[in-house]
Design an enzyme around this catalytic site. Sequence first.
Site, short mmCIF file in Angstrom:
data_model
loop_
_atom_site.label_atom_id
_atom_site.label_comp_id
_atom_site.label_asym_id
_atom_site.label_seq_id
_atom_site.Cartn_x
_atom_site.Cartn_y
_atom_site.Cartn_z
CD GLU A 59 133.99 -35.55 -54.05
OE1 GLU A 59 133.58 -36.19 -55.05
OE2 GLU A 59 133.28 -34.80 -53.38
CG ASP A 66 115.24 -37.36 -50.22
OD1 ASP A 66 116.25 -38.06 -50.04
OD2 ASP A 66 115.22 -36.34 -50.92
#
Length: 276
Positions: free
Chosen positions: A47, A97
């Site tokens: 990453e 969310d």
Amino acid sequence: MQRHKVGAAHWRDMAEAGGEDAGRHRAGGRPGLDVRGVAPLPPSVDEFLFAGFLRRSPVKLTRCVTSDLEVPAESEIVIEGFIDPAEPLVMEGPFGDHTGFYSLADKYPLVHVTALTHRRGAICPGTIVGPPPMEDYYLGHATERIFLPLLKLTIPELVDYHMPSYGIFHNLVFVSIDKKYPGQAFKVANGLWGAGLMSLAKVIVVLDKWVNVQDADQAWWVALNNIDPERDARFTMGPMDVLDHSSRAFTFGSKMVLDATKKLPEEGFHRGSGRS
């Protein structure tokens, strides 16, 4: 730590090995680090290497205080800790969310914090979630653009795709393809469902290459004029996003593909084509 994500895979591997899983959470730094954090990278792709690619310069790392792990040196805040897979899971949620709904509560590993470090005058970044479009939509759209060339490597007939804001990424995907043979729309949909976190897509609408799928109104206009629902809709079962509260079971439910491409004789269409 959601079951489809890399963090959960690390936790399962550590549980099988019988050890503890050290971890660290960073906040702040240049934007490329945040895009790296939400990008659906394969587990074998580093990453930090991806973040360096986005920002066109290497990410400088520094060692954590309580473990041998490394974090970006420009982080605003770093939380270090560990997870013991032998411990019972604890209930977490529900949370408001990015779907615009409250996600259901579920059990997750408990993190033991061992250190918290920060820069002087540290700024803690955050995003606001709620009914779309919110800030996370634009992060998701960046991911959509970045990964288009990679998807084309395995699905060469793919021209473009778009996940409109109201689809919350995993609920709706418009796809345009360069169609050459019957059944190709279903082939592409199955290919997408086999590509990493695209496996969580609930509805895929496949259109011809001339349709601008970035324009959701045009995509729906063409699709709704082109489909015969019985002929062009296909259903299948598969994994669903953890945040999907509508599926028949937790993270498992049905999916649909709509073939809104121009039909060929082999696909049971022998009438003249409509024109726009």
